[in-house]
Scaffold this motif. Sequence first.
Motif, PDB file in Angstrom:
ATOM      1  N   ALA A  32       0.777  -1.198   0.043  1.00  0.00           N
ATOM      2  CA  ALA A  32       0.012   0.114   0.021  1.00  0.00           C
ATOM      3  C   ALA A  32       0.781   1.310   0.069  1.00  0.00           C
ATOM      4  O   ALA A  32       0.514   2.119  -0.609  1.00  0.00           O
ATOM      5  N   MET A  33       1.788   1.197   0.814  1.00  0.00           N
ATOM      6  CA  MET A  33       2.774   2.574   0.789  1.00  0.00           C
ATOM      7  C   MET A  33       3.430   2.395  -0.549  1.00  0.00           C
ATOM      8  O   MET A  33       3.729   3.816  -1.010  1.00  0.00           O
ATOM      9  N   ARG A  34       3.941   1.587  -1.097  1.00  0.00           N
ATOM     10  CA  ARG A  34       4.716   1.644  -2.295  1.00  0.00           C
ATOM     11  C   ARG A  34       3.903   1.906  -3.462  1.00  0.00           C
ATOM     12  O   ARG A  34       4.098   2.783  -4.352  1.00  0.00           O
ATOM     13  N   ASN A  35       2.755   1.509  -3.738  1.00  0.00           N
ATOM     14  CA  ASN A  35       1.781   1.687  -4.616  1.00  0.00           C
ATOM     15  C   ASN A  35       0.646   2.865  -4.644  1.00  0.00           C
ATOM     16  O   ASN A  35      -0.054   3.255  -5.411  1.00  0.00           O
ATOM     17  N   ARG A  36       0.791   3.240  -3.256  1.00  0.00           N
ATOM     18  CA  ARG A  36       0.159   4.391  -2.994  1.00  0.00           C
ATOM     19  C   ARG A  36      -1.667   4.092  -3.377  1.00  0.00           C
ATOM     20  O   ARG A  36      -2.439   4.987  -3.685  1.00  0.00           O
ATOM     21  N   SER A  37      -2.051   2.917  -3.141  1.00  0.00           N
ATOM     22  CA  SER A  37      -3.584   2.705  -3.262  1.00  0.00           C
ATOM     23  C   SER A  37      -3.937   1.377  -2.373  1.00  0.00           C
ATOM     24  O   SER A  37      -2.900   0.718  -2.045  1.00  0.00           O
ATOM     25  N   THR A  38      -5.004   1.093  -2.315  1.00  0.00           N
ATOM     26  CA  THR A  38      -5.600   0.073  -1.545  1.00  0.00           C
ATOM     27  C   THR A  38      -5.194  -1.281  -2.057  1.00  0.00           C
ATOM     28  O   THR A  38      -5.326  -1.481  -3.140  1.00  0.00           O
ATOM     29  N   THR A  39      -4.778  -2.267  -0.991  1.00  0.00           N
ATOM     30  CA  THR A  39      -4.205  -3.481  -1.361  1.00  0.00           C
ATOM     31  C   THR A  39      -5.123  -4.613  -0.780  1.00  0.00           C
ATOM     32  O   THR A  39      -5.304  -4.346   0.361  1.00  0.00           O
ATOM     33  N   SER A  40      -5.264  -5.839  -1.322  1.00  0.00           N
ATOM     34  CA  SER A  40      -6.018  -6.768  -0.455  1.00  0.00           C
ATOM     35  C   SER A  40      -5.417  -7.967  -0.706  1.00  0.00           C
ATOM     36  O   SER A  40      -4.846  -8.330  -1.910  1.00  0.00           O
ATOM     37  N   LEU A  41      -5.311  -9.226  -0.002  1.00  0.00           N
ATOM     38  CA  LEU A  41      -4.897 -10.490  -0.040  1.00  0.00           C
ATOM     39  C   LEU A  41      -5.532 -11.266   1.002  1.00  0.00           C
ATOM     40  O   LEU A  41      -6.242 -10.915   1.964  1.00  0.00           O
ATOM     41  N   VAL A  42      -5.448 -12.701   0.848  1.00  0.00           N
ATOM     42  CA  VAL A  42      -5.729 -13.653   1.606  1.00  0.00           C
ATOM     43  C   VAL A  42      -4.702 -14.271   1.889  1.00  0.00           C
ATOM     44  O   VAL A  42      -3.917 -14.944   1.422  1.00  0.00           O
ATOM     45  N   ARG A  43      -4.167 -14.479   3.351  1.00  0.00           N
ATOM     46  CA  ARG A  43      -3.324 -15.151   3.849  1.00  0.00           C
ATOM     47  C   ARG A  43      -3.476 -16.323   4.627  1.00  0.00           C
ATOM     48  O   ARG A  43      -4.229 -16.470   5.346  1.00  0.00           O
ATOM     49  N   LYS A  44      -2.550 -17.631   4.440  1.00  0.00           N
ATOM     50  CA  LYS A  44      -2.976 -18.719   4.838  1.00  0.00           C
ATOM     51  C   LYS A  44      -1.985 -18.988   5.888  1.00  0.00           C
ATOM     52  O   LYS A  44      -0.768 -18.815   5.603  1.00  0.00           O
ATOM     53  N   HIS A  45      -2.244 -19.604   6.992  1.00  0.00           N
ATOM     54  CA  HIS A  45      -1.374 -19.779   8.281  1.00  0.00           C
ATOM     55  C   HIS A  45      -1.760 -21.193   8.876  1.00  0.00           C
ATOM     56  O   HIS A  45      -2.937 -21.440   8.714  1.00  0.00           O
ATOM     57  N   PHE A  46      -1.470 -21.681   9.831  1.00  0.00           N
ATOM     58  CA  PHE A  46      -1.597 -22.745  10.837  1.00  0.00           C
ATOM     59  C   PHE A  46      -1.676 -22.300  12.246  1.00  0.00           C
ATOM     60  O   PHE A  46      -0.561 -21.699  12.565  1.00  0.00           O
ATOM     61  N   ASP A  47      -2.607 -22.588  12.934  1.00  0.00           N
ATOM     62  CA  ASP A  47      -2.754 -22.071  14.263  1.00  0.00           C
ATOM     63  C   ASP A  47      -2.030 -23.295  15.060  1.00  0.00           C
ATOM     64  O   ASP A  47      -1.157 -24.101  14.538  1.00  0.00           O
ATOM     65  N   LYS A  48      -1.723 -22.860  16.492  1.00  0.00           N
ATOM     66  CA  LYS A  48      -1.105 -23.824  17.265  1.00  0.00           C
ATOM     67  C   LYS A  48      -1.288 -25.236  17.460  1.00  0.00           C
ATOM     68  O   LYS A  48      -0.688 -26.350  17.858  1.00  0.00           O
TER      69      LYS A  48
END
Length: 266
Positions: A32-48
């Motif tokens: 967002a800082m670099r492109n000066r525009s709104t960005t979105s994504l889906v991030r996958k992770h694993f809980d404990k």
Amino acid sequence: IHGVRGKHCYEIEQRVRGECQVAVEDCPFFTAMRNRSTTSLVRKHFDKMGRARFAAIVAAPLLDVNGEVVGVIESTRDISHRILLEEELKATESQLQQFMDLAPVAAFVKNAKGQYLEVNPAACSLYGKPKHEILGRTDLEILDRDTAESFRDEDRQVLKSKEPLQTEEHVSIDGRSQYLSATRFPVVGVNGDVTAVGGLLRDVTALREAQAELHRTQEYMTNVANHSPMIIVTLDMAGNILSFNPGAEASIGHKSSDVIGQSVAV
């Protein structure tokens, strides 16, 4: 909030979005800082517990009066339940498609207007047409009138009764005379209304022809036995009399009604 303010994201335990790293290529903050525009994504992770979790992250640059980026507003939302439901739906759709593709009987789905929404390879083979020539069309457009009207009448019965329907009929498809065993069933929408008709068609022509040939053979053998002066008696494996022809009655002196079912040992 005092445990968060003034710290970097990678210094804070991220339960919803997973552990953050100092340098990451898809970091929404830096994007967002670099492109000066709104960005979105889906991030996958694993809980404990080792379970897959998914987070939807949206980051938007915060601009001052001069249009310079002075910060980033970022939101994170746990969408694990939605993603898992979508994956389950995809798996179900894949299984359904495998059923349609591999089923040895013709399978179809038609809408309330009688237009084909889906057919499997066995249905294409039965109709003698490729899939693209069937989808979106009605029976009247791909079959002879008598067969088409018969199919449509049965579809209407299912739409009206909201109950499965089993039939067997002698039809002509692609110039071939066939006996079909059909099972039609209602497809119900989310509001409880019947929105389509599904069906399975099985070609039983060979079975019916074999049964007809067997019937003709039995009639022939019965006719021969009834008119032959010779003794003709049939027994089961236990030695009980199954048939006793007029020739046997005349020669042995017993009526068939008195001996059928009796053992020859008596």
